[in-house]
Design an enzyme around this catalytic site. Structure first.
Site, mmCIF file in Angstrom:
data_model
loop_
_atom_site.group_PDB
_atom_site.id
_atom_site.type_symbol
_atom_site.label_atom_id
_atom_site.label_comp_id
_atom_site.label_asym_id
_atom_site.label_seq_id
_atom_site.Cartn_x
_atom_site.Cartn_y
_atom_site.Cartn_z
ATOM 1 N N CYS A 2 19.679 36.078 -8.398
ATOM 2 C CA CYS A 2 18.584 36.748 -9.087
ATOM 3 C C CYS A 2 17.766 37.551 -8.094
ATOM 4 O O CYS A 2 17.725 37.253 -6.913
ATOM 5 C CB CYS A 2 17.693 35.785 -9.846
ATOM 6 S SG CYS A 2 18.519 34.779 -11.070
ATOM 7 N N ARG A 27 22.917 40.198 -4.533
ATOM 8 C CA ARG A 27 22.632 38.781 -4.747
ATOM 9 C C ARG A 27 23.394 38.214 -5.945
ATOM 10 O O ARG A 27 23.492 37.006 -6.103
ATOM 11 C CB ARG A 27 21.120 38.570 -4.935
ATOM 12 C CG ARG A 27 20.313 38.892 -3.687
ATOM 13 C CD ARG A 27 18.817 38.797 -3.963
ATOM 14 N NE ARG A 27 18.385 37.438 -4.168
ATOM 15 C CZ ARG A 27 17.944 36.632 -3.211
ATOM 16 N NH1 ARG A 27 17.920 37.042 -1.963
ATOM 17 N NH2 ARG A 27 17.533 35.419 -3.486
ATOM 18 N N TRP A 73 20.794 36.112 -12.995
ATOM 19 C CA TRP A 73 22.086 35.414 -12.939
ATOM 20 C C TRP A 73 21.963 34.242 -13.899
ATOM 21 O O TRP A 73 21.142 33.349 -13.708
ATOM 22 C CB TRP A 73 22.365 34.945 -11.517
ATOM 23 C CG TRP A 73 23.725 34.365 -11.285
ATOM 24 C CD1 TRP A 73 24.881 35.041 -11.044
ATOM 25 C CD2 TRP A 73 24.072 32.969 -11.243
ATOM 26 N NE1 TRP A 73 25.919 34.167 -10.848
ATOM 27 C CE2 TRP A 73 25.456 32.885 -10.974
ATOM 28 C CE3 TRP A 73 23.349 31.782 -11.407
ATOM 29 C CZ2 TRP A 73 26.125 31.673 -10.864
ATOM 30 C CZ3 TRP A 73 24.016 30.576 -11.305
ATOM 31 C CH2 TRP A 73 25.393 30.529 -11.033
ATOM 32 N N ASN A 99 12.789 33.398 -10.719
ATOM 33 C CA ASN A 99 14.011 32.885 -10.108
ATOM 34 C C ASN A 99 13.894 31.371 -10.000
ATOM 35 O O ASN A 99 12.820 30.850 -9.692
ATOM 36 C CB ASN A 99 14.205 33.452 -8.692
ATOM 37 C CG ASN A 99 14.605 34.908 -8.702
ATOM 38 O OD1 ASN A 99 14.870 35.485 -9.744
ATOM 39 N ND2 ASN A 99 14.644 35.510 -7.521
ATOM 40 N N GLY A 100 15.004 30.671 -10.199
ATOM 41 C CA GLY A 100 14.975 29.216 -10.087
ATOM 42 C C GLY A 100 15.278 28.552 -11.415
ATOM 43 O O GLY A 100 15.701 29.190 -12.381
ATOM 44 N N GLU A 480 39.427 29.500 4.160
ATOM 45 C CA GLU A 480 38.605 30.702 4.030
ATOM 46 C C GLU A 480 39.401 31.867 3.463
ATOM 47 O O GLU A 480 38.886 32.635 2.632
ATOM 48 C CB GLU A 480 38.012 31.066 5.391
ATOM 49 C CG GLU A 480 37.169 32.333 5.418
ATOM 50 C CD GLU A 480 35.946 32.287 4.510
ATOM 51 O OE1 GLU A 480 35.363 33.353 4.274
ATOM 52 O OE2 GLU A 480 35.581 31.196 4.020
ATOM 53 N N LYS A 484 38.422 33.847 -0.004
ATOM 54 C CA LYS A 484 38.205 35.285 -0.102
ATOM 55 C C LYS A 484 39.033 35.893 -1.235
ATOM 56 O O LYS A 484 38.555 36.729 -1.997
ATOM 57 C CB LYS A 484 38.558 35.974 1.224
ATOM 58 C CG LYS A 484 37.545 35.768 2.317
ATOM 59 C CD LYS A 484 36.277 36.544 2.048
ATOM 60 C CE LYS A 484 34.997 35.781 2.203
ATOM 61 N NZ LYS A 484 34.785 34.429 2.013
ATOM 62 N N GLU A 487 37.641 34.815 -4.662
ATOM 63 C CA GLU A 487 36.297 35.340 -4.910
ATOM 64 C C GLU A 487 36.325 36.756 -5.453
ATOM 65 O O GLU A 487 35.579 37.079 -6.386
ATOM 66 C CB GLU A 487 35.478 35.346 -3.607
ATOM 67 C CG GLU A 487 34.851 34.023 -3.224
ATOM 68 C CD GLU A 487 34.020 34.153 -1.968
ATOM 69 O OE1 GLU A 487 32.900 33.622 -1.955
ATOM 70 O OE2 GLU A 487 34.476 34.785 -0.991
ATOM 71 N N HIS A 503 53.401 17.278 0.405
ATOM 72 C CA HIS A 503 52.820 16.155 -0.335
ATOM 73 C C HIS A 503 52.239 16.615 -1.668
ATOM 74 O O HIS A 503 51.223 16.086 -2.121
ATOM 75 C CB HIS A 503 51.755 15.460 0.510
ATOM 76 C CG HIS A 503 52.293 14.838 1.754
ATOM 77 N ND1 HIS A 503 53.073 13.705 1.742
ATOM 78 C CD2 HIS A 503 52.189 15.210 3.050
ATOM 79 C CE1 HIS A 503 53.412 13.383 2.973
ATOM 80 N NE2 HIS A 503 52.897 14.296 3.789
ATOM 81 N N LYS A 602 25.146 36.051 -4.087
ATOM 82 C CA LYS A 602 25.172 36.014 -2.626
ATOM 83 C C LYS A 602 24.353 34.854 -2.082
ATOM 84 O O LYS A 602 24.785 34.144 -1.180
ATOM 85 C CB LYS A 602 24.627 37.338 -2.076
ATOM 86 C CG LYS A 602 24.640 37.448 -0.563
ATOM 87 C CD LYS A 602 26.052 37.534 -0.032
ATOM 88 C CE LYS A 602 26.079 37.743 1.461
ATOM 89 N NZ LYS A 602 27.460 37.726 1.978
#
Length: 607
Positions: A2, A27, A73, A99-100, A480, A484, A487, A503, A602
């Site tokens: 947000c 963000r 968001w 926000n929150g 990572e 990526k 995402e 396994h 973000k």
């Protein structure tokens, strides 16, 4: 997540609000809105989707010099215009952006309904707007103060009212807010980046603080109504570093910036003649670090993967036991911590809610708290006992790239600093230092292969699943790389230790399954080669990251991307670069929004 922007001054407000919202797009959000006063009348426009969609609905005529803007968001309620911010109380007296998350919104909402208040949206924010209105007589700041003392949870809010159109009221608890100071004008934002074009002078609000902002004055108080004096700080944000320049996306720009940012992460810190590093940010607490019985690294997402690499560094060079914990889990456990424990909280933004809560729990139990973050003056930087800035500069792309490599460099220099004090010899230290100094040139050699990597991406764009496999220091790189890809391209991908493939994951392998192997020459290289042969025996599609001249690896791989030979400790800093580029090019070829992938934010400032 947000974004908040507020302005009061003599300029037209809508261009300022829209510029700020565009700078906060990184963000993550799914709707946007603005509110302002026009000849005393409240005007408000909201839109689902991108800020550009909102801009197309605005009439840039004559508008007042006061307004607020927000990118949302979604948490409570789907992304719709009704749920988008700003929200207005049912009597129209209070307008609010937030926000929150208000955790006790349901019980507050029920009480307000019993008092006759009505609601239009599904959000917790509208509850807060009506709660302020319920307590608003003739002092908007007082009404905000009462409401803040009744709510539980996290908030960064800005409130305006048609009845007091000459002021903005801001309040903070767990969600960042900064006040930008100007000449005859003032600003509010959730991130100083939004203000970089207008002012570098900011006041950072702490939890439990409020600000009453007019054109010529900023009054700060606690939520308990105690006047407090705040220091105006100067930010060092360079506007050109938050622009894309000639790059089509921020993510590509930030991948290519890593030749510079890794150098900035160790600049002024290496002592080549002594084979060590000097870190002024932790020097005062070094005796406690050296004598620690345990180190815990706590982080989320990409920072967690950097922490896993840091675990190898710290245990190898300092011989202190290290654990890496997801901050979202660590904060809800009852971990065994004491004054002999060092907790390293790591976050690019320095505002990650789970990581902040984890470090507060660790402090309560007496541990030494260190921070590794990118944003100067962020909450983690202020809450920790000491720490290291990674100096990566603003990272706008939601998928972290340059912050990851800078965090790894910071962890390595820290481990080297401690290790040289304890038992690592000068020759071993010098080998690491010299490899670090060559790192920017090594990265450039990989970036020079960008066209070749893009050609490989063209052949992978239609696949819907992928495996990433590595061993030792390159296992976190596999995690990572997989992160990526999923995402930004929305391809399902998983990372595993290469030996774990048999396994379970080996059941997935066929000729439609791309399998990425991170396989530089190291002491376990032969083991990775064996794992590649196992995949080939099942007709898997092998893409390898390895060193030049590795004929065996080339023979076993459908594609081979080479990285320079370096000190084993630095291998992850090189092997991750091709995976970043592959994810980027695959996402571009699939038509994905690379810089603002769906559903992601973000800076994750809520649970």
């Amino acid at each position: 997540m947000c974004g908040i922007v507020g302005y009061i001054g003599a300029q037209k407000v809508l261009p300022i609000l829209m510029d700020g919202l565009k700078r906060l797009e990184y963000r993550g959000y799914d709707s946007a809105g603005v509110a302002w006063f026009d000849n005393g009348a409240l005007k408000m426009v909201k839109s689902v989707g991108k800020v550009n969609e909102l801009g197309r609905k605005l009439d840039y005529g004559i508008e007042s010099g006061l307004g607020i803007g927000h990118t949302r968001w979604a948490t409570h309620g789907e992304p719709t215009e009704i749920n988008a911010h700003p929200h207005v109380s049912d009597d129209g007296r209070v307008v609010l952006i937030h926000n929150g998350i208000i955790e006790n919104y349901a019980s507050l909402k029920q009480k307000l309904i019993e008092r006759g208040r009505t609601f239009q949206s599904e959000t917790d924010t509208e509850v807060l707007a009506n709660l302020i209105a319920e307590n608003f007589t003739d002092d908007l700041a007082a009404a905000v103060r009462v409401a803040c003392n009744l709510v539980e949870g996290a908030y960064g809010i800005v409130v305006i009212s048609p009845e007091q159109p000459d002021r903005l009221i801001a309040a903070k608890m767990g969600s960042p807010l900064v006040i930008g100071a100007g000449n005859g004008e003032n600003f509010i934002a959730s991130d100083a980046l939004a203000l970089a074009k207008h002012t570098h002078s900011v006041i950072i609000l702490e939890d439990g603080e409020m600000a009453e902002v007019t054109r010529d004055n900023i009054v700060t108080k606690t939520i308990g109504n105690r006047l407090i004096s705040k220091v105006i700080q100067e930010t060092a944000i360079e506007v050109d570093r938050i622009e894309k320049g000639n790059y089509p996306h921020y993510m590509l720009k930030e991948i290519f910036e890593q030749t510079r940012t890794v150098k900035d992460a160790f600049a002024g810190r290496l002592l080549p003649e002594e084979g060590t590093a000097h870190l002024g940010g932790i020097s005062d607490v070094m005796p406690r670090i050296e004598n620690a019985e345990r180190i815990i690294i706590t982080a989320c997402g990409t920072s967690y993967h950097a922490g896993l690499i840091g675990e190898y560094y710290l245990e190898e060079l300092t011989r202190i036991p290290v654990e890496v914990e997801y901050a979202s889990e660590f904060r809800y456990r009852n971990p065994i911590l004491d004054e002999k424990t060092v907790v390293i909280a790591m976050s690019q933004s320095g505002e990650t809610a789970d990581t902040l809560s984890a470090l507060k729990e660790a402090r309560r139990k007496g541990a030494l708290i260190l921070g590794i973050c990118n944003v100067v003056g962020s909450s983690i930087a202020r809450e920790t006992d000491a720490g290291i800035y990674i100096h990566a500069g603003p990272e706008i792309g939601v998928a972290s790239t340059k912050a990851f490599t800078s965090q790894v460099v910071a962890l390595l220099t820290m481990a080297l600093n401690i290790g040289r004090r304890k038992h690592i010899g000068i020759s071993a230290g010098k080998a690491i230092v010299e490899s670090l100094r060559r790192l920017p040139e090594d990265i450039q050699q990989i970036l020079d292969q960008a066209d070749e990597i893009r050609n490989i991406a063209l052949q992978l764009k239609e696949h819907q699943n992928a495996l990433y496999l590595g061993r030792g220091l390159n296992y976190p790189v596999a995690l990572e790389g997989a992160l990526k890809l999923k995402e930004i391209s929305y391809i399902h991908a998983e990372g595993y230790p290469a030996a774990e493939m048999k396994h379970g994951p080996i059941a997935l392998i066929d000729n439609n399954m791309p399998v990425f192997f991170i396989a530089p020459r190291d002491e376990i290289h032969d083991k990775v080669i064996s794992n590649i042969q196992e995949v080939n025996a099942r007709k898997g599609y092998v893409i390898s990251i390895g060193n030049p001249g590795d004929a065996r690896l080339r023979e076993l791989s459908r594609h081979l991307i080479t990285v320079p030979v370096t000190h084993p400790f630095l291998a992850p800093l090189l092997t991750v670069i091709p995976l970043q580029l592959l994810a980027y090019y695959i996402a571009v070829e699939r038509g994905c929004d690379v810089d603002q992938p769906r559903n992601l934010a973000k800076s994750v400032t809520v649970e």
